[in-house]
Design a protein around this motif. Structure first.
Motif, short mmCIF file in Angstrom:
data_model
loop_
_atom_site.label_atom_id
_atom_site.label_comp_id
_atom_site.label_asym_id
_atom_site.label_seq_id
_atom_site.Cartn_x
_atom_site.Cartn_y
_atom_site.Cartn_z
N ARG B 215 0.83 -1.22 0.00
CA ARG B 215 0.00 0.00 0.00
C ARG B 215 0.85 1.25 0.00
NH1 ARG B 215 -5.17 -2.28 3.38
NH2 ARG B 215 -5.10 -4.22 2.21
N ILE B 216 1.97 1.21 0.69
CA ILE B 216 2.83 2.39 0.63
C ILE B 216 3.31 2.57 -0.80
CG2 ILE B 216 5.01 3.40 1.40
CD1 ILE B 216 4.65 2.10 4.04
N ALA B 217 3.60 1.46 -1.45
CA ALA B 217 4.08 1.56 -2.83
C ALA B 217 3.00 2.16 -3.72
CB ALA B 217 4.47 0.18 -3.34
N GLU B 218 1.76 1.77 -3.47
CA GLU B 218 0.68 2.28 -4.30
C GLU B 218 0.42 3.76 -4.07
OE1 GLU B 218 -2.89 0.04 -3.76
OE2 GLU B 218 -1.90 -1.79 -4.49
N HIS B 219 0.33 4.12 -2.79
CA HIS B 219 -0.14 5.46 -2.48
C HIS B 219 0.96 6.45 -2.17
CE1 HIS B 219 -4.06 3.69 -2.59
NE2 HIS B 219 -3.73 2.83 -1.64
N GLY B 220 2.17 5.97 -2.04
CA GLY B 220 3.26 6.88 -1.72
C GLY B 220 3.21 7.31 -0.27
#
Lengths: 141, 512, 486
Positions: B215-220
């Motif tokens: 999720r961090i990868a998706e949303h930054g």
């Protein structure tokens, strides 16, 4: 910073206040029991943080009705943070218990639970050691 | 990774082989209360040793399964992540599992005599129960793939560690205050860590490391995630004794029973460093700008400071155990430095140093304990001249000491070589030079020990007898291991490289 | 016997002697006999390699892969073989001498002494046969560690202080500079193998070349290049056999040997010549030569004077590399053998004088030549070889170095070498002259030599310096492959 912002984040303000109070007690108080109390307050603040994460506006307690017929319209609060905090509370109690047990033993050995008295005793122990075994840098760090 | 719906439980592990990840934790965890229930002193040690040896066997089996770069995902109770807790074994943590269980298995035979001389008999069952809990906690921290579960295991290991350190009170009452100080700081650290986890949960809605990463990868990143990063690094930094959050460490290692010092020095801080590695590279991403800045401008100077300040203090100690403790703080600086380089070679250096420093420090603390057994304490003026009365113990200390300096032909050299190489590859000239200059300080403090051991007459009132065989053999296993791993690097460096590759693949590495 | 087996055995045999010394520590004759046997076997093994391999470069024997592309590996090449022959051959003589010295002088802890000594020789063999820089560095450090107890042997505060200086300079330079140089090289090239013509060409350029060379040159503390020469005089507190074999032959030669290896196989002579990266090194070596000679003149303690003389002579070899020309390399290589033979003679003589009379200062040795004619005769021959007069071996290497300097047009270097010879005369010959031509009532009386085991070895090595004069051509021929391709 608007009024809504302040009110809307009320749990966080309380969390920050409690956390800082707890940390302050741990650092500033010389009595070992008081330090443990400070630690407890500090940990409690985290419990609050977690529980406030779980709250959903308008949500009810996440319990199945007895007939197991769940109304799809009902909004439930998130139960997971509560479960986590149950664990954290247990950990907190264990820590407190161990800390207090240590304090009992410290009192037996040093005759005090005041930090400055104990540091003084240890300082003299180190002085003695340095006299016997040669100088060393840094006592009890 | 395909996140399967929780209802469709397809992967229920059935065979023993599939159950290995959970057995890894359950075996020592169950053995601990068993010891207390049996309450028999004659059974205590055999049970502890058996549990540790079985864990070692399991961890080797796990490492063999993932050595090729794959990973094992074990879902506890069949509950699929992100709701259930997942144990995830890949090269990086399988390697750590082997390290921890191997060190424990070697130290236990040593501990038998050492603990008998340093801890009152009536405490032995509880002592070994705490030891197993501590061991379980460390293994758990490493194996689990669930953020909150890490916190739980950290606390299991920490609480038992406080008790273990306090067990040194029979020899010196300062063990109690050392344990108390560590309890305060350790709890603050663990709480900071759990605050960080809370923020991550807030931002991503999951506790599974792989999910968080995804999720961090998706949303930054956002400010909550930055805060989470800061809290996690500070919290684990306290546990790992990253300078200047090391204040609990010297007293704790000095006054704990020797076997405990050896075990903790070799494993406890290493598990914390592993968690930092895992979070920095797998959960947050290496190219996360905020993070690399924080690492380069905050952690890197701290690491360098640790290398110099702690080594410098170590030079002026008059107690072998305390000197080793300060040297540990300095060595942790090297590991942190490897992380802050943010390159694959840098991470390899960190991981290989975890292992190499682990065995080196274990050998040294065991040696210090063996000397203390005969000399009464490990002050330099008590252990002086022991080179003649305890030639085998002293020779093992010399070998491990050379490894601490990083003399070629020892394990310590390998990690230093890779670390300097990583710094040079990155073009950090000054850092490379600082690493070698700081190891000159290691020469000074280690050589002081050698001179004390060999160039003086034995002190009056010490028992002039070699340490018992049950202490010598584990000590020499560790000492010879430092030599062996100085030549054969397939196992250490090879695994570290695979692990670093997996870690640096970042999010994708977690997801496969 | 395979060459590879012989290489391994040549290290294992002295290493084994370390343990026989420790195990039989209280059985003097058995212990010393076994070590003597080990010394002879080691020399035999090295000669076997010499006979089988000649001056070719042998196959590489790989034991472990430590880092990708870097192994613990050994091979034979002319320079290393020469070094191995010199060190193992002189070990036999030194061991005999050491038995006489240690017993005659009633030193303590013989077992520890001989154990460390054997370990040091094993390390020297490792250095001589290493096939890459990592292996060399490994044994280089072993050598430092194993010789430290020898320097601290007497256990007096003075000895401990000396040993500390010894350790800190050697360990310090090797860790802080040499290690960086090694890793830097690895980082640039991905290999550390010794390859003909060097491995750095095309990988590094500009000011980085002399900088890297600087890391190597100063990092190799054993080469005693000023200002990192302090350890050598400090090491003179060790018993004389140590000074003789280790600090005139094995350790210091390991230093300059490493220097030559780096020059020839890591940088490559052509690369050095092309980039003129070694020019500063040449000037520094020249400075070392002159300055150390001048310091030597001020020393009254014989061993200290010899130590500074060694510092000066070692820089000849460094100079040979720094000239970056074939003749310079050959001269440097030859000087390893020539200086070894000459200087070990001088040191053993100094030790004999000490055993017989307990005198260490030159001013006390007036007239002693008539009492100890063989010792002083051997000293004179050794001194003449160091000075470089025919018919002693030292003359050839100096000649080649001068030719090398002329080859590159470095006229000042020729002057430096000439002046250095004069200085050699000035600080070495007075010792002989004082011994033979002056008289002192205190040192009168009939001929009273040191014990046989003390005077025979220096007499043999003195004869050796003369023999080397006639075999210099053979050695030069033997070293030709070093420069043949260039």
């Amino acid at each position: 910073m608007s009024w809504e912002f302040i009110v809307g984040h009320l749990p966080y303000w309380l969390f920050i206040t409690l956390m800082m109070t707890g940390l302050y007690i741990v650092v500033a108080k010389g009595n070992y029991v008081k330090k443990i109390v400070g630690l407890n307050i500090f940990q409690t603040s985290v419990f609050m943080l977690y529980i406030s994460i779980g709250k959903i506006t308008g949500g009810t307690a996440p319990i199945f009705p007895l007939d197991l017929e769940v109304d799809p319209e009902t909004v439930y609060s998130n139960p997971l943070p509560h479960v986590l905090i149950l664990t954290a509370i247990v950990v907190g109690i264990a820590t407190t218990a161990l800390g207090l047990a240590l304090i009992v033993r410290i009192r037996e050995e040093y005759g005090s639970i005041e930090e400055d008295v104990i540091l003084d005793i240890e300082y003299r122990l180190t002085q003695h050691e340095n006299a016997v075994h040669g100088d060393a840098m840094g006592g009890r760090a | 990774m395909a996140v399967e719906p929780a209802i469709e439980v397809t992967q229920i592990a059935l065979t023993l082989k599939e159950q290995l990840p959970i057995l890894q934790i359950v075996v020592p965890f169950v053995a601990a209360p068993l010891i207390v229930f049996f309450g028999s002193r004659s059974l205590t040690w055999p049970i502890t040793f058996a549990a540790s040896a079985i864990s070692l066997w399991i961890s080797v089996a796990l490492l063999l399964q993932v050595a090729d770069g794959g990973f094992i995902s074990y879902q506890i109770g069949g509950w699929a992540p992100p709701l259930g807790i997942e144990y995830r074994v890949d090269a990086a943590n399988a390697y750590l599992l082997v390290l921890i269980s191997a060190i424990s298995t070697v130290i236990l035979p040593y501990a038998r005599k050492s603990v008998a001389s340093e801890v009152a008999r009536r405490h032995h069952t509880l002592f070994y129960a705490c030891y197993l809990l501590c061991f379980t906690g460390l293994m758990g921290v490493v194996i689990t793939g669930d953020a909150f579960n890490i916190f739980v295991f950290v606390e299991i290991s920490s609480l038992s560690t406080y008790a273990l350190i306090a067990a040194g009170a029979g020899r010196d009452k300062r063990a109690l205050t050392a344990a108390y100080d560590y309890l305060i700081m350790g709890t603050i650290g663990a709480t900071f860590f759990v605050i960080g986890i809370g923020f991550l949960y807030m931002a991503t809605g999951t506790l599974n490391l792989a999910d968080i990463a995804e999720r961090i990868a998706e949303h930054g990143g956002n400010r909550t995630i930055h805060a989470a990063f800061a809290f996690i690094i500070v919290g684990m930094g306290l546990k790992a004794a990253i300078y200047p959050m090391h204040l609990w460490l010297p007293a704790a290692y000095t006054y704990a029973p020797s076997a405990v010092s050896a075990f903790l020095a070799a494993t406890a801080t290493k598990a914390a460093i592993y968690v930092i590695l895992r979070f920095v590279f797998s959960v947050f991403q290496p190219d996360f700008a905020f993070q690399s800045l924080a690492l380069e401008f905050i952690l890197m100077p701290l690491a360098v400071l640790a290398m110099f300040a702690a080594s410098f203090i170590a030079v002026f100690q008059s107690d072998l155990k305390r000197m080793l403790a300060y040297s540990s703080v300095a060595q942790i600086g090297y590991m942190v430095l490897g992380i802050t380089l943010l390159t694959q070679t840098g991470v390899t250096a960190t991981i290989v140093h975890l292992f190499n420093h682990g065995i080196t420090k274990a050998a040294l603390f065991m040696g210090a304990g063996a000397l203390a057994l005969r000399a009464g304490s490990s002050f330099y003026d008590r252990i002086q001249g022991m080179g003649r009365t305890m030639p085998l113990t002293s020779a093992a200390i010399v070998i491990a000491g050379l490894s601490l300096i990083g003399v070629p032909g020892t394990a310590g050299f390998i990690s230093k070589f890779v670390l300097v190489e990583a710094a040079l590859d990155k073009g950090w000239w000054l850092v490379a030079l600082l690493v070698v200059f700081s190891s000159l300080l290691a020469v000074v403090y280690v050589w002081r020990v050698f001179e004390t051991l060999y160039l003086n007459a034995p002190a009056a009132g010490t028992i002039r007898q070699e340490a018992p065989l049950s202490m010598l053999i584990p000590l020499w296993i560790m000492a010879l291991a430092t030599i062996y791993f100085g030549f054969d690097t397939q196992l250490t460096l090879g695994a570290a490289r695979t692990a670093a590759e997996g870690l640096l693949a970042g999010t994708t590495g977690m997801l496969k | 016997m395979e060459i590879t087996t012989a290489i391994i055995l040549s290290m294992l045999v002295p290493f084994g002697a370390t343990f026989t010394n420790l195990i039989f520590h209280d059985r003097e004759n058995l212990r010393d006999g076994l070590t003597l046997g080990a010394a002879i076997v080691t020399f035999g093994l090295v000669l076997t390699i010499l006979a089988k391999n000649g001056s070719a470069t042998s196959e590489t024997l790989t034991l472990f892969e430590v880092f990708p592309g870097v192994d613990i590996a050994f091979n034979v090449e002319p320079l290393g073989l020469l070094f191995a022959v010199v060190a193992s051959g002189l070990w036999i003589l030194t061991h005999i001498y050491a038995i006489g010295y240690m017993r005659g002088n009633k030193e303590k802890h013989h077992a520890r002494f001989f154990a460390c000594f054997s370990f040091a020789i094993a390390s020297v063999m490792g250095i001589a046969f290493s096939a890459n820089m990592l292996t060399l560095f490994l044994f280089y450090e072993f050598l430092t560690i194993s010789t430290y107890p020898l320097v601290a042997h007497k256990g007096t505060p003075e000895a401990i202080r000396g040993a500390r200086t010894y350790m800190s300079v050697l360990m310090g330079t090797s860790i802080a500079l040499l290690l960086v140089a090694v890793i830097w090289t690895y980082s640039l090239t991905g290999t550390l193998d010794f390859a003909k013509g060097g491995i750095l060409e095309g990988r590094v350029a500009g000011v980085m070349v002399p900088l890297l060379l600087g890391f190597y040159a100063f990092g190799i503390g054993k080469a005693a290049l000023m200002p990192f020469h302090r350890w050598l005089p400090a090491a003179m507190v060790a018993p004389t056999p140590v000074s003789a074999l280790l600090h005139a032959v094995a350790v210091v030669k390991a230093g300059v040997f490493t220097m030559m290896k780096v020059g020839i196989y890591v940088f490559g002579i052509d690369f050095l010549a092309e980039t003129r990266a070694s020019e500063w090194l040449m000037w520094l070596a020249a400075f070392s030569i002159i300055a150390a000679s001048l310091v030597a003149m001020t020393k009254d303690n014989l061993k200290a004077r010899l130590a500074y003389s060694t510092v000066s002579q070692l820089s000849y070899i460094t100079l040979g590399v720094a000239l970056a020309t074939s003749l310079g390399v050959l001269g440097g290589g030859l000087h390893i053998a020539m200086h070894a033979m000459g200087k070990i003679t001088l040191f053993m003589c100094a030790g004999s004088i000490y055993v017989a009379t307990h005198k260490t200062n030159i001013s006390q040795m007036t007239g002693l030549g008539r009492v100890m004619p063989i010792t002083f005769g051997a000293f004179m021959i050794g001194a003449l070889s160091i000075i470089g007069l025919p018919p002693m071996g030292g003359s050839w290497s100096k000649w080649l170095l001068i030719m090398g300097a002329a080859d590159t047009g470095q006229w000042i270097m020729i002057v430096v070498l000439m002046v250095s010879s004069l200085l050699n005369i000035a600080y070495l010959l007075p010792v002989v002259a004082r011994g033979f031509f002056l008289s002192d009532p205190e040192n009168g009386g009939p001929v009273r030599e040191a014990p046989l085991l003390c005077w025979l070895p220096p007499a043999l090595t003195a004869a050796g310096t003369v023999a080397l004069f006639f075999y210099a051509g053979t050695i030069q021929q033997f070293l030709m492959p070093l420069v043949a391709a260039n």
